[in-house]
Each structure stands twice: as C-alpha cells, then as structure tokens.
Motif scaffolding. Structure first.
Motif, mmCIF file in Angstrom:
data_model
loop_
_atom_site.group_PDB
_atom_site.id
_atom_site.type_symbol
_atom_site.label_atom_id
_atom_site.label_comp_id
_atom_site.label_asym_id
_atom_site.label_seq_id
_atom_site.Cartn_x
_atom_site.Cartn_y
_atom_site.Cartn_z
ATOM 1 N N PRO A 56 -26.166 -53.517 43.169
ATOM 2 C CA PRO A 56 -26.209 -54.953 42.858
ATOM 3 C C PRO A 56 -24.897 -55.506 42.293
ATOM 4 O O PRO A 56 -24.499 -56.641 42.618
ATOM 5 C CB PRO A 56 -27.332 -55.061 41.828
ATOM 6 C CG PRO A 56 -28.186 -53.873 42.043
ATOM 7 C CD PRO A 56 -27.262 -52.784 42.528
ATOM 8 N N THR A 57 -24.211 -54.744 41.472
ATOM 9 C CA THR A 57 -22.939 -55.210 40.909
ATOM 10 C C THR A 57 -21.885 -55.366 42.003
ATOM 11 O O THR A 57 -21.154 -56.353 42.048
ATOM 12 C CB THR A 57 -22.433 -54.233 39.820
ATOM 13 O OG1 THR A 57 -23.452 -54.085 38.838
ATOM 14 C CG2 THR A 57 -21.161 -54.750 39.184
ATOM 15 N N ARG A 59 -22.488 -55.867 45.178
ATOM 16 C CA ARG A 59 -22.891 -56.989 46.028
ATOM 17 C C ARG A 59 -22.507 -58.323 45.389
ATOM 18 O O ARG A 59 -22.117 -59.255 46.077
ATOM 19 C CB ARG A 59 -24.390 -56.932 46.299
ATOM 20 C CG ARG A 59 -24.769 -55.719 47.146
ATOM 21 C CD ARG A 59 -26.224 -55.606 47.431
ATOM 22 N NE ARG A 59 -26.737 -56.409 48.519
ATOM 23 C CZ ARG A 59 -26.337 -56.366 49.787
ATOM 24 N NH1 ARG A 59 -25.370 -55.574 50.127
ATOM 25 N NH2 ARG A 59 -26.909 -57.099 50.697
ATOM 26 N N GLN A 60 -22.590 -58.399 44.067
ATOM 27 C CA GLN A 60 -22.236 -59.631 43.382
ATOM 28 C C GLN A 60 -20.722 -59.861 43.457
ATOM 29 O O GLN A 60 -20.273 -60.994 43.688
ATOM 30 C CB GLN A 60 -22.679 -59.565 41.924
ATOM 31 C CG GLN A 60 -22.397 -60.832 41.146
ATOM 32 C CD GLN A 60 -22.869 -60.714 39.698
ATOM 33 O OE1 GLN A 60 -23.139 -59.615 39.207
ATOM 34 N NE2 GLN A 60 -22.988 -61.835 39.042
ATOM 35 N N GLY A 63 -19.781 -59.783 47.701
ATOM 36 C CA GLY A 63 -20.613 -60.470 48.684
ATOM 37 C C GLY A 63 -19.898 -61.655 49.315
ATOM 38 O O GLY A 63 -18.984 -62.219 48.741
#
Length: 64
Positions: A56-57, A59-60, A63
C-alpha cells in the motif's frame, strides 16, 4: 541477443521483470525504479516486502 554475457542477460531479465511488474500494477515505472534505487543506495529498510508493487505504501507513492 542484446547482452554480451550470461550475467548481462540475467541483469536485463531482472530489470525487465521489475518494469513489467510495475506496469501490471499500474505504477509509474520511473517513480517505482527511483524508489527502489534510492532505498538500496541509502540502505533503508532492506525488507523486500516493503518494496513490492502491491504494498500500500508503494502504491501511494508510485501510483498513477
């Protein structure tokens, strides 16, 4: 074909795999490579799980 040695061919395969994995996970490839190389050169968290494209990190940060 594009590598002059077995080691060069292996390095190319690794690089292309990283690029394609980033693309398949809808990441900005340049940002992803920059993140990986900066972390490696600074010896930040060398836990590879922290740099996988589905983290998630990551992707943030990377992204599109």
């Amino acid at each position: 074909m594009f590598a002059k040695s077995t080691a060069g061919a292996e390095a190319n395969a690794i690089f292309y795999t990283i690029v394609q994995t980033a693309k398949l996970n809808n990441l900005d490839v340049f940002k992803y490579l920059k993140l990986i190389f900066e972390a490696y050169t600074r010896s930040q968290n060398l836990d590879l799980k922290a740099y996988l494209p589905w983290n998630p990190t990551v992707r943030q940060i990377c992204g599109k």
